[in-house]
Design an enzyme around this catalytic site. Sequence first.
Site, PDB file in Angstrom:
ATOM      1  N   SER A   1       4.359  -3.084  -1.891  1.00  0.00           N
ATOM      2  CA  SER A   1       5.246  -2.847  -3.022  1.00  0.00           C
ATOM      3  C   SER A   1       6.640  -3.405  -2.713  1.00  0.00           C
ATOM      4  O   SER A   1       6.774  -4.598  -2.458  1.00  0.00           O
ATOM      5  CB  SER A   1       5.272  -1.357  -3.367  1.00  0.00           C
ATOM      6  OG  SER A   1       5.839  -1.129  -4.638  1.00  0.00           O
ATOM      7  N   GLU A  16      -3.055  -2.064 -10.905  1.00  0.00           N
ATOM      8  CA  GLU A  16      -1.786  -1.750 -10.257  1.00  0.00           C
ATOM      9  C   GLU A  16      -1.020  -0.610 -10.932  1.00  0.00           C
ATOM     10  O   GLU A  16      -0.638   0.364 -10.301  1.00  0.00           O
ATOM     11  CB  GLU A  16      -0.892  -2.997 -10.206  1.00  0.00           C
ATOM     12  CG  GLU A  16      -1.300  -4.010  -9.153  1.00  0.00           C
ATOM     13  CD  GLU A  16      -0.878  -3.625  -7.745  1.00  0.00           C
ATOM     14  OE1 GLU A  16      -0.296  -2.542  -7.564  1.00  0.00           O
ATOM     15  OE2 GLU A  16      -1.137  -4.413  -6.823  1.00  0.00           O
ATOM     16  N   HIS A  24      -2.035   1.183  -7.735  1.00  0.00           N
ATOM     17  CA  HIS A  24      -0.930   0.875  -6.837  1.00  0.00           C
ATOM     18  C   HIS A  24      -0.835   1.934  -5.734  1.00  0.00           C
ATOM     19  O   HIS A  24      -0.859   3.132  -5.996  1.00  0.00           O
ATOM     20  CB  HIS A  24       0.374   0.862  -7.639  1.00  0.00           C
ATOM     21  CG  HIS A  24       1.544   0.299  -6.918  1.00  0.00           C
ATOM     22  ND1 HIS A  24       1.632  -1.030  -6.565  1.00  0.00           N
ATOM     23  CD2 HIS A  24       2.700   0.878  -6.475  1.00  0.00           C
ATOM     24  CE1 HIS A  24       2.784  -1.242  -5.954  1.00  0.00           C
ATOM     25  NE2 HIS A  24       3.450  -0.105  -5.874  1.00  0.00           N
TER      26      HIS A  24
END
Length: 513
Positions: A194, A322, A418
């Site tokens: 990230s 995600e 994610h």
Amino acid sequence: MTVGASEQSGAEPTVRLAAGALRGTREAGTTVFRGIPFAEPPVGPLRFAAPRPVREWDGVRAAESYGPPPPQGGHFGMDALARDVEGDAWLTVNVWSPDPGPGAGLPVMVWIQGGAYTIGMSGLPEYDGGRLAREGGVLVVTFNYRVGLEGFGQFEGAPANRGLLDQVAALEWVRDNIRDFGGDPDRVTVFGQSAGAGSVAALLAMPRAAGLFGRAVAQSVQGTFFSPELAADIATACAAELGLGPTVADLSTVDPALLSAAGDAVGAKMGQWAQRWGHVAHRSIVFSPVVEGDALPVTPWQALADGAGRGIELLVGHTRDETRLLTALDGLLGQVTQEQAATALDVFGPGPDGARRYRDGFPDAGPDKLYELVLSDCLFRMPSLHLAEAQTSAGGRAYVYELTWPAPGMEGVLGACHGLDVPLVFGNLDRGQPAALIGEGPPPEGEVLSARMRAAWTAFATTGDPGWPAYDAGQRLVRLFDTRPAVTAYPEELSRLIWQNHDFPVLPLLGGR
């Protein structure tokens, strides 16, 4: 590492560095040193300064506990966690080694945690490097870097990108000291997820980081990079929350917790700045690296296209779904309206015809699917893919993957979301916040998948080859991580075509408010 007779009988391990001696611990087949300072505390006269080398200390310093985290934003209660640990020595590293010998020459993996450049600390249980080091035969290093306004606020009188400069300082510490822990300073891999992957991308573009690592792993690259004007305007709004100006003179004596709270306050109402700050205001992205022409001269995509990463092997990828977790946290999972989907397509789609291309490319998709697709592509999936394509276009080597295994936790509604890759890569399936995605009692297929990912990551750190063909513009082969491993053409082809001419530019300050 200096091994004395007492250590051979089972006492705590010690190591002597140029700055002083350290005493660590032995845990489950690894030697661990925590909370090692790699720079002076960035407080007092050093507040908002570039990191300074740590001073020497006398005696043997205990390296048994994580150092205090840098000031944190309030997301997920991280501000409270930071307040629970006293001290201002925010800039520390932690080392896990499977071999106590100083001449072992093991590969080194240096982790950069994410958190939207707003939160993040190396002492979280999900980042424990013991299993990865022990089973992968590598040294694992984690560290703290400044986040939020401390690390990324654009202030008059302070260098930009202090959080990235902290990362460079940590890598310099690795270069200068890791041999004493059994690591090879010439075999360093940086890996992050990230905002941590965005940091890895930034490091690839930073001249100051050249030579500090030879391989890089970028997991779900956050694709936002600010212009100095945009970053300064956001910092001005944050300082105004305290009735102050965005200068070191005004802010250097402000309690760090108050400064973090000011950043949170601006993030909570960024929507009102959408006409001025663009799409980052729609997602409350308050901080990002600043492309200011010095420490970070250009965007990572431009740097790699120009050949900056030609001598660095790159492993990059993303999860399939995600932003589904983020949609759930926003309370919108299964609740996205036609109007919300249309706004997302207009704001986050590439170019003036992006919305139309999504609707044409996915004619059967409802508002939930369109909303998820465009946000996932804009924020993480396409920044990651384009990093690989920029690398290969300049003659560099890149390997690409996609995690498609759906998270079994949270009633299985989050898909391959994610953050799911973090517990899988570290092998910490039963600890920390990301472990909730997997659920209580990790399923056998989760353990098998984790073992495959750890083997791929450590093989890449050791040899430069994770075990599948390199990506190229012809076949576009990628590794899918699921219950059944596969290598196939990049599966998100429609998204790739929609974004193929987008260059992920520096985000500007817009007119209006």
